[in-house]
Scaffold this motif. Structure first.
Motif, short mmCIF file in Angstrom:
data_model
loop_
_atom_site.label_atom_id
_atom_site.label_comp_id
_atom_site.label_asym_id
_atom_site.label_seq_id
_atom_site.Cartn_x
_atom_site.Cartn_y
_atom_site.Cartn_z
N UNK A 98 -13.16 -10.12 -22.93
CA UNK A 98 -13.11 -11.53 -23.33
C UNK A 98 -12.17 -11.71 -24.52
N UNK A 99 -11.71 -12.94 -24.69
CA UNK A 99 -10.90 -13.27 -25.87
C UNK A 99 -11.31 -14.63 -26.40
N UNK A 100 -11.11 -14.80 -27.69
CA UNK A 100 -11.38 -16.09 -28.34
C UNK A 100 -10.02 -16.70 -28.69
N UNK A 112 -12.08 -9.56 -34.90
CA UNK A 112 -11.07 -10.52 -35.31
C UNK A 112 -9.67 -9.96 -35.06
N UNK A 113 -8.74 -10.84 -34.77
CA UNK A 113 -7.36 -10.44 -34.48
C UNK A 113 -6.80 -9.53 -35.57
N UNK A 114 -6.94 -9.93 -36.81
CA UNK A 114 -6.38 -9.13 -37.91
C UNK A 114 -7.00 -7.74 -37.96
N UNK A 115 -8.29 -7.64 -37.71
CA UNK A 115 -8.95 -6.33 -37.72
C UNK A 115 -8.50 -5.47 -36.55
N UNK A 116 -8.36 -6.07 -35.37
CA UNK A 116 -7.89 -5.32 -34.21
C UNK A 116 -6.45 -4.85 -34.42
N UNK A 117 -5.62 -5.70 -35.01
CA UNK A 117 -4.24 -5.30 -35.31
C UNK A 117 -4.24 -4.10 -36.25
N UNK A 118 -5.04 -4.16 -37.28
CA UNK A 118 -5.14 -3.04 -38.22
C UNK A 118 -5.63 -1.77 -37.53
N UNK A 150 2.34 -11.19 -36.60
CA UNK A 150 1.84 -10.23 -35.62
C UNK A 150 0.78 -10.87 -34.73
N UNK A 151 0.79 -10.44 -33.46
CA UNK A 151 -0.24 -10.90 -32.54
C UNK A 151 -0.56 -9.81 -31.53
N UNK A 152 -1.64 -10.00 -30.79
CA UNK A 152 -2.09 -9.04 -29.78
C UNK A 152 -1.57 -9.43 -28.42
N UNK A 153 -1.22 -8.42 -27.64
CA UNK A 153 -0.64 -8.70 -26.33
C UNK A 153 -0.94 -7.54 -25.38
N UNK A 154 -1.09 -7.87 -24.11
CA UNK A 154 -1.13 -6.87 -23.06
C UNK A 154 -0.30 -7.40 -21.90
#
Length: 86
Positions: free
Chosen positions: A8-10, A31-37, A66-70
């Protein structure tokens, strides 16, 4: 290091990913920032298991940061948008 499956994503009002997760998991939502880290420091990996294949979530440097991507396929859209809401 944990290998974390994301289901899932928010998203915010603009459709930007703000968190990822899997309901019922102790680490979710992340959170996005935590996942990026986590990804950049190689603390954890995150992936999505699509019907046709597994794809890693990666960090991308965009125009606004920065952002998350697949990449599920050969398109340029962010396939995390296709996940159900968290």
């Amino acid at each position: 290091m944990a290998d974390r499956r994301v289901t899932h994503s928010r998203k915010n009002r603009d459709g930007d990913i703000t968190a990822i997760g899997t309901p019922g998991q102790y680490w979710s939502p992340r959170a996005k920032a935590d996942a990026i880290s986590d990804i950049e420091l190689r603390i954890h990996t995150y992936y999505v298991q699509w019907p046709e294949k597994r794809t890693e979530i990666r960090v991308v440097n965009g125009a606004t940061g920065k952002y998350l991507r697949t990449d599920r396929d050969n398109t340029t859209r962010n396939n995390l948008d296709d996940l159900p809401d968290l």
